[in-house]
Design a protein around this motif. Sequence first.
Motif, PDB file in Angstrom:
ATOM      1  N   UNK A 162      47.626  -2.957 -19.703  1.00 44.22           N
ATOM      2  CA  UNK A 162      46.839  -2.360 -20.692  1.00 44.22           C
ATOM      3  C   UNK A 162      45.409  -2.946 -20.643  1.00 44.22           C
ATOM      4  N   UNK A 163      45.244  -4.374 -20.413  1.00 43.08           N
ATOM      5  CA  UNK A 163      44.179  -5.190 -20.259  1.00 43.08           C
ATOM      6  C   UNK A 163      43.428  -4.766 -19.202  1.00 43.08           C
ATOM      7  N   UNK A 164      44.172  -4.369 -17.847  1.00 45.82           N
ATOM      8  CA  UNK A 164      43.466  -3.955 -16.873  1.00 45.82           C
ATOM      9  C   UNK A 164      42.737  -2.589 -16.944  1.00 45.82           C
ATOM     10  N   UNK A 165      43.589  -1.760 -17.763  1.00 49.90           N
ATOM     11  CA  UNK A 165      43.124  -0.108 -17.921  1.00 49.90           C
ATOM     12  C   UNK A 165      41.902  -0.472 -18.746  1.00 49.90           C
ATOM     13  N   UNK A 166      41.798  -1.332 -19.926  1.00 54.47           N
ATOM     14  CA  UNK A 166      40.746  -1.656 -20.613  1.00 54.47           C
ATOM     15  C   UNK A 166      39.635  -1.846 -19.637  1.00 54.47           C
ATOM     16  N   UNK A 167      39.547  -2.883 -18.941  1.00 57.39           N
ATOM     17  CA  UNK A 167      38.593  -3.193 -17.894  1.00 57.39           C
ATOM     18  C   UNK A 167      38.221  -2.036 -17.363  1.00 57.39           C
ATOM     19  N   UNK A 168      39.276  -1.275 -16.848  1.00 54.38           N
ATOM     20  CA  UNK A 168      38.516  -0.064 -16.038  1.00 54.38           C
ATOM     21  C   UNK A 168      37.535   0.996 -16.859  1.00 54.38           C
ATOM     22  N   UNK A 169      38.034   0.943 -18.119  1.00 60.99           N
ATOM     23  CA  UNK A 169      37.328   1.817 -19.215  1.00 60.99           C
ATOM     24  C   UNK A 169      35.788   1.395 -19.364  1.00 60.99           C
ATOM     25  N   UNK A 170      35.641   0.147 -19.243  1.00 58.72           N
ATOM     26  CA  UNK A 170      34.120  -0.527 -19.430  1.00 58.72           C
ATOM     27  C   UNK A 170      33.407  -0.237 -18.315  1.00 58.72           C
ATOM     28  N   UNK A 171      33.993  -0.666 -17.140  1.00 56.77           N
ATOM     29  CA  UNK A 171      33.149  -0.370 -15.703  1.00 56.77           C
ATOM     30  C   UNK A 171      33.115   1.128 -15.493  1.00 56.77           C
ATOM     31  N   UNK A 172      33.817   1.942 -15.829  1.00 56.42           N
ATOM     32  CA  UNK A 172      33.875   3.231 -15.659  1.00 56.42           C
ATOM     33  C   UNK A 172      32.490   3.838 -16.761  1.00 56.42           C
ATOM     34  N   UNK A 173      32.554   3.364 -17.846  1.00 61.56           N
ATOM     35  CA  UNK A 173      31.227   3.584 -18.788  1.00 61.56           C
ATOM     36  C   UNK A 173      30.094   3.195 -18.235  1.00 61.56           C
ATOM     37  N   UNK A 174      29.904   2.107 -17.524  1.00 66.57           N
ATOM     38  CA  UNK A 174      28.757   1.556 -16.918  1.00 66.57           C
ATOM     39  C   UNK A 174      28.327   2.692 -15.685  1.00 66.57           C
ATOM     40  N   UNK A 175      29.411   2.949 -14.859  1.00 64.23           N
ATOM     41  CA  UNK A 175      29.301   3.808 -13.903  1.00 64.23           C
ATOM     42  C   UNK A 175      28.737   5.229 -14.252  1.00 64.23           C
ATOM     43  N   UNK A 176      29.380   5.753 -15.264  1.00 66.61           N
ATOM     44  CA  UNK A 176      29.011   6.907 -15.929  1.00 66.61           C
ATOM     45  C   UNK A 176      27.608   6.947 -16.469  1.00 66.61           C
ATOM     46  N   UNK A 177      27.217   5.893 -17.124  1.00 70.33           N
ATOM     47  CA  UNK A 177      25.940   5.936 -17.921  1.00 70.33           C
ATOM     48  C   UNK A 177      24.713   5.792 -17.079  1.00 70.33           C
ATOM     49  N   UNK A 178      24.932   4.907 -15.636  1.00 72.92           N
ATOM     50  CA  UNK A 178      24.137   4.717 -14.777  1.00 72.92           C
ATOM     51  C   UNK A 178      24.697   4.961 -13.423  1.00 72.92           C
TER      52      UNK A 178
END
Length: 235
Positions: free
Chosen positions: A80-96
């Motif tokens: 679940x920690x690794x999944x949370x990390x993916x959510x944050x990185x994916x948010x950056x990719x989506x926003x920029x």
Amino acid sequence: MKFLETPSLEYINSLLDSIEFGDQLISGKLEAYSCKMTADDKRLFRSLEQQHADGSLSRSASADHGTSPSSPFGDLGDHQTRKKLVHLIATLNASFPDYDFSTAKAESFTWKTGAEYMHMIKNSIMTTLAEADTSLGSSVNLCEQLWQQIESEISPSECDIFSYIPDMDCDPLSDGKIWSFNYFFYNHRMKKVLFFTCSCTRVSTSFGVPTDSHRRNSDGVPDEEEDLFDFEHEN
């Protein structure tokens, strides 16, 4: 991460788009994302899972901290920690979308939770944007409206709050910035992230215009795979 069309954020984003006062220009945006993974997010997650399987993720974390594999927001041995990390990185990719944050390290994020930290973040935002608020006039009340929108959209008292702080030397968007910050309000119950990014430049420097070294090429692949962004810094 799926971008959520949020009409209630349109007005506050129109205010944050470009606020000029003196020789300074503030630009920002407030965006909502569902934690439902897209196809790109799933590929990123599989890549992270492979790093965990072959030990490279653990070796990286251990080398950085001299301890067991962990990150500022949890044990990287936990799924679940690794999944949370993916959510944050994916948010950056989506926003920029012009940049690729796929190689961002867990150690580049900070994490805090609790009412005390939430109020500290609120005060920091209010203080930083005070001059912009004044320049817009008392009838606008930018800071008040901004925090009302954050409370309405994400219930920040329920959130884990993250920021992304890589090495400034690897930040192509830092040129000409007076200050910048980016916060992720991560609400597990709502399965939602509210992302607030804001920066201040001199009037002669446009918001979000980076050096070319980290832009994606015509194939959508980053020219250099380096960590991006220093989300809380002053030059």
